[in-house]
Design an enzyme around this catalytic site. Structure first.
Site, PDB file in Angstrom:
ATOM      1  N   GLU A 117       0.822  -1.199   0.000  1.00 42.17           N
ATOM      2  CA  GLU A 117       0.000   0.000   0.000  1.00 42.17           C
ATOM      3  C   GLU A 117       0.863   1.260   0.000  1.00 42.17           C
ATOM      4  O   GLU A 117       1.938   1.303   0.593  1.00 42.17           O
ATOM      5  CB  GLU A 117      -0.920   0.011   1.218  1.00 42.17           C
ATOM      6  CG  GLU A 117      -0.212   0.163   2.550  1.00 42.17           C
ATOM      7  CD  GLU A 117      -1.165   0.200   3.723  1.00 42.17           C
ATOM      8  OE1 GLU A 117      -2.390   0.251   3.508  1.00 42.17           O
ATOM      9  OE2 GLU A 117      -0.682   0.160   4.866  1.00 42.17           O
ATOM     10  N   GLY A 150       5.247   2.254   2.823  1.00 44.18           N
ATOM     11  CA  GLY A 150       6.620   2.740   2.894  1.00 44.18           C
ATOM     12  C   GLY A 150       7.659   1.648   3.006  1.00 44.18           C
ATOM     13  O   GLY A 150       8.607   1.781   3.776  1.00 44.18           O
ATOM     14  N   ASP A 182      14.730  -2.312   3.121  1.00 44.95           N
ATOM     15  CA  ASP A 182      13.361  -2.771   2.865  1.00 44.95           C
ATOM     16  C   ASP A 182      12.918  -3.600   4.061  1.00 44.95           C
ATOM     17  O   ASP A 182      13.510  -4.634   4.361  1.00 44.95           O
ATOM     18  CB  ASP A 182      13.320  -3.600   1.578  1.00 44.95           C
ATOM     19  CG  ASP A 182      11.911  -3.855   1.074  1.00 44.95           C
ATOM     20  OD1 ASP A 182      10.956  -3.831   1.888  1.00 44.95           O
ATOM     21  OD2 ASP A 182      11.746  -4.088  -0.139  1.00 44.95           O
ATOM     22  N   ARG A 188       9.834  -4.897   4.482  1.00 46.61           N
ATOM     23  CA  ARG A 188       8.657  -5.710   4.201  1.00 46.61           C
ATOM     24  C   ARG A 188       8.923  -7.194   4.413  1.00 46.61           C
ATOM     25  O   ARG A 188      10.058  -7.657   4.308  1.00 46.61           O
ATOM     26  CB  ARG A 188       8.195  -5.487   2.754  1.00 46.61           C
ATOM     27  CG  ARG A 188       7.608  -4.117   2.505  1.00 46.61           C
ATOM     28  CD  ARG A 188       7.308  -3.886   1.038  1.00 46.61           C
ATOM     29  NE  ARG A 188       8.521  -3.826   0.232  1.00 46.61           N
ATOM     30  CZ  ARG A 188       8.531  -3.542  -1.065  1.00 46.61           C
ATOM     31  NH1 ARG A 188       7.393  -3.317  -1.694  1.00 46.61           N
ATOM     32  NH2 ARG A 188       9.671  -3.482  -1.726  1.00 46.61           N
TER      33      ARG A 188
END
Length: 381
Positions: free
Chosen positions: A240, A280, A313, A315
């Site tokens: 998102e 983000g 990153d 994620r």
């Protein structure tokens, strides 16, 4: 469109739900500037924890009175190295001083550009599984800056720490549960909503919402057409992006990638887009805005995240893999320019049979961002 394959909807086992709930409660408490207790894996250590970005003179004094010692601040080793306070390759560093630290100094250790860090500081390495390491990870779960004010609690053993926390009406959470939170949450995803939603570029579409057992933010699956589970499904994993997806920000290519993926899957006739709640690159919207400010000062997207103390990153892809399995898909043709997504899906048991390039024209506002993704993060354009 026919209904998707049957999905398990039974509640998660208590053995998984209880740790998730403990982490969720602790996360909510530190977000509003409260104190929590984090206990160690061995049951012999525990620390009082406060978000570094929320520290005030009043809150700092409360930590001193409760712990009976001067607090320190735990930060990521990356952040400590940027402060020239740790050279060792470790996960977390605990920064202390030979004199009491002020609230202003503690915030400066966490926030780039928040002021000059004073002298007389030392840093000690810590592993992620320790209370200090878990305190930093808890800040990431809470989408705060990855820095925590910490102080050992005057208790020994898990039972004593639990009693001490209860006696002071403080939430308590185990370090191991914090470290495992993201992966555990992915294992408890359950389908909570499913509706037909015609989309521009893909009128034959459904949106399915998956929620973790602690009631956290839902991840979404946009199922287009009727993909054959016996064949590799055309898929896109999209994190998102409020500014790009909703506002049409020109600083990134996220909006183009989202709408372009829906259109491409629609033209192909069938596929799935997973819309992951990982704003983000996993650092959250507020921290992304902080990173934007640093980018305006000259840092690229990678170095801006590092200045804040984050990895390039943050994620994780366990939720994506779990959702694909729930939908009946074991292999995908992945629409991405990021080789890391291919590696991570494979690590979580999903076969990527093909990487499908997903490139869009740059603009003057995102050209440097895209160049950094190519040269620093290995994206293929």
């Amino acid at each position: 469109m026919t209904d998707p394959r049957p999905l398990p909807t039974a509640p998660a086992a208590p053995a998984l739900t209880a740790p998730l709930t403990a982490v969720d409660r602790a996360s909510a408490e530190v977000r509003r500037g409260g104190l929590v207790v984090v206990t160690g894996d061995d049951g012999e250590t525990a620390c009082l924890v406060l978000a570094a970005e929320a520290v005030t003179p009043t809150a700092l004094q409360a930590v001193r009175l409760l712990a009976g010692v001067e607090p320190a601040v735990a930060v990521t080793a990356r952040r400590a190295r940027l402060l020239d306070l740790a050279a060792e390759q470790t996960e977390v560093a605990v920064i202390a001083s030979d004199h009491p630290l002020t609230a202003e100094t503690l915030r400066a250790l966490a926030e780039p550009g928040a002021g000059v860090v004073e002298h007389g500081l030392t840093a000690e390495p810590r592993a992620l599984a320790t209370p200090a390491g878990a305190a930093v990870q808890l800040m990431k779960v809470a989408r705060l800056l990855p820095a925590a004010v910490i102080a050992p609690v005057p208790a020994v053993g898990e039972a004593e720490a639990a009693a001490w926390a209860a006696g002071h009406d403080l939430p308590r959470v185990a370090a191991a549960d914090v470290v495992a939170y993201e992966e555990t949450a992915a294992r408890t995803l359950a389908l909570v909503g499913d509706a037909r939603v015609p989309l521009e570029g893909a009128e034959n579409a459904r949106i399915l919402a998956f929620r973790p057992a602690d009631g956290g933010t839902e991840h979404l699956a946009i199922l287009i057409g009727e993909p054959d589970p016996g064949q590799p499904v055309l898929a896109r994993l999209h994190s998102e992006c409020f500014t790009g997806d909703l506002l049409g920000s020109l600083r990134c290519d996220c909006g183009d990638q989202l709408r372009g993926a829906i259109e491409a899957i629609g033209k192909a006739g069938a596929g799935v887009l997973l819309y992951l709640a990982q704003e983000g690159r996993g650092i959250g919207l507020v921290n992304k805005l902080r990173a934007y400010t640093l980018q305006d000062e000259g840092y690229d997207t990678v170095d801006a995240n590092r200045q804040l103390g984050f990895d390039d990153d943050e994620r994780i892809y366990a939720p994506a893999a779990e959702m694909l399995r729930r939908l009946g898909f074991g292999s995908v043709r992945l629409m991405t320019n990021n080789p890391l997504k291919v590696e991570q899906l494979a690590r979580h048991g999903i076969t990527v049979t093909e990487r499908v390039p997903h490139v869009f024209p740059s603009n003057p506002h995102n050209l440097r961002y895209l160049q950094a993704k190519a040269t620093r993060s290995g994206h293929l354009f």
